[in-house]
Design an enzyme around this catalytic site. Structure first.
Site, PDB file in Angstrom:
ATOM      1  N   ARG A 164       0.842  -1.215   0.000  1.00  0.00           N
ATOM      2  CA  ARG A 164       0.000   0.000   0.000  1.00  0.00           C
ATOM      3  C   ARG A 164       0.879   1.267   0.000  1.00  0.00           C
ATOM      4  NH1 ARG A 164      -2.575  -3.940  -0.696  1.00  0.00           N
ATOM      5  NH2 ARG A 164      -4.540  -4.528   0.298  1.00  0.00           N
ATOM      6  N   SER A 235     -11.058  -1.164   3.505  1.00  0.00           N
ATOM      7  CA  SER A 235     -10.245  -1.366   4.710  1.00  0.00           C
ATOM      8  C   SER A 235      -9.695  -0.022   5.164  1.00  0.00           C
ATOM      9  CB  SER A 235      -9.080  -2.299   4.415  1.00  0.00           C
ATOM     10  OG  SER A 235      -9.569  -3.507   3.908  1.00  0.00           O
ATOM     11  N   GLU A 331      -4.885   3.194   6.137  1.00  0.00           N
ATOM     12  CA  GLU A 331      -4.721   3.030   4.686  1.00  0.00           C
ATOM     13  C   GLU A 331      -5.392   4.228   3.993  1.00  0.00           C
ATOM     14  OE1 GLU A 331      -5.669  -0.923   3.107  1.00  0.00           O
ATOM     15  OE2 GLU A 331      -6.548   0.068   1.383  1.00  0.00           O
TER      16      GLU A 331
END
Ligand SMILES: Cc1cc2nc3c(=O)[nH]c(=O)nc-3n(C[C@H](O)[C@H](O)[C@H](O)COP(=O)(O)OP(=O)(O)OC[C@H]3O[C@@H](n4cnc5c(N)ncnc54)[C@H](O)[C@@H]3O)c2cc1C
Length: 339
Positions: A164, A235, A331
């Protein structure tokens, strides 16, 4: 160049929160992007970029600047030796890109089916799912370097990809115009993830990219809320990587804690901690919840503010830290990144 004024960020982001943007420009071409930057400069306003707003927490204060919405379309397929180079405009919806690839029988992005957002944003956090990441098939990213005004081709090895992570997440002077992927004509399924293996066991062998993409979409439909009816950015937190020693200590304390060794330590599924350790599945404070079916997913209900989401996320991170001493990272990124 299409210009709109005083547009709510709640209508431009999937969490459906956030105040007004002074100017929004829909950019369907590189020249639209240049025109929007000239406009921002003339108004003496900051500028920023969004795709479909599916990975941001927009601020209640809104954005007193010029927001460029990346809408460049078009995918070009070019066959080379045993593989196909695909160049996709930054505004192509990612899942449409995946569909175009799997319909041609091409291998490489099938496990990434069903991820919301634009193709231009796919390198920003190096999207990943079911054991595959965008960087596995990405060749280069074409950007407008707003410091020099030049278009640059940034090769995969220079993108600083990680879990990520990429240089584009941090360097906001680069506007991604298009992305080039190399997909394979011959390939084999990557079905190591337990959900995919279970799907195959129930529904029969998954032998083509199209069948795998279909399976992934159907698994995801069970895990994620419907964007039409729920405010969510998927998420909210990253899965943390902790040291081997720390993992051993926690695994002794919390029976069944899964751990996946990687180059820097052991990655643990945060959903396990939220669900089985903290018992927070479906946990709600005011207008914000952890999704009943997947506690890593945060849901902003009607009436939620960005502030509420932020406070809720902080309190979840604190609970995780109190019990495990793990500091979790978000995130989802704040928008605008700076006020
Ligand atoms: C239900 C749901 C499920 C999800 N599942 C996954 C998943 O499985 N895996 C995963 O990795 N992610 C997942 N996400 C997160 C999200 O889909 C991805 O991060 C996606 O790539 C974001 O695309 P976007 O166009 O919406 O980007 P935005 O949210 O609009 O922007 C994200 C960031 O990228 C920047 N950006 C966007 N476009 C450009 C551009 N052209 N040039 C430069 N910077 C740009 C923005 O400034 C911002 O900082 C999920 C989100 C949701 C809502």
């Amino acid at each position: 160049m299409i210009l709109r004024e005083h547009v709510p960020l709640s209508s431009l982001t999937t969490l459906k929160v956030g105040g007004l943007v002074r100017y929004v420009v829909e950019c369907a071409s590189e020249s639209d992007v240049r025109e929007a930057l000239t406009f921002a400069h003339a108004q003496n306003l900051p500028w920023s970029v969004l795709g479909e707003g599916s990975n941001v927490l927009a601020r209640d204060e809104g954005y007193a600047g010029v927001l460029l919405l990346m809408r460049m379309q078009g995918c070009v397929f070019e066959e080379t030796d045993g593989s196909v180079l695909v160049t996709a405009g930054a505004g192509v919806p990612w899942d449409e890109f995946v569909t175009l690839c799997v319909e041609r029988g091409l291998w490489g992005v099938e496990n990434l089916a069903g991820i919301p957002g634009t193709t231009g944003a796919s390198p920003v956090q190096n999207i990943g799912a079911y054991g595959t990441e965008a960087c596995d098939s990405l060749v280069e990213v074409r950007v407008l370097n707003t410091k020099t005004g030049e278009v640059e081709h940034i090769a995969n090895k220079d993108c600083a990809f990680g879990y990520r992570e990429s240089r584009f997440k941090h360097d906001k002077t680069l506007i991604i115009l298009s992305v080039v992927f190399r997909l394979q004509i011959e390939g084999s399924p990557s079905l190591g993830y337990k959900d995919l293996a279970a799907y195959e066991a129930m529904n029969g062998a998954l032998t083509t990219p199209k069948a795998i993409a279909g399976a992934v979409r159907s698994i995801r439909a069970q895990k994620f809320p419907d964007l039409a009816t729920h405010g969510t950015a998927g998420s909210f937190f990253k899965n943390p990587t902790i040291s081997k020693e720390k993992y051993t200590e926690l695994a002794e304390k919390f029976e069944g804690l899964p751990g996946f060794a990687n180059d820097t330590g052991v990655k643990i599924p945060l959903a396990f901690v939220l669900d089985r350790v903290l018992n927070l599945r479906g946990y709600t404070e005011g207008n914000v919840s952890l999704f009943e079916r997947q506690p890593l997913v945060l849901v902003a209900h009607t009436g939620a503010t960005a502030h509420e989401v932020d406070v809720f996320a902080k309190s979840i991170a604190e609970r995780v830290h109190d019990v495990t001493t793990i500091s979790v990272e978000r995130e989802v990124q704040p928008f605008p990144s700076k006020i």
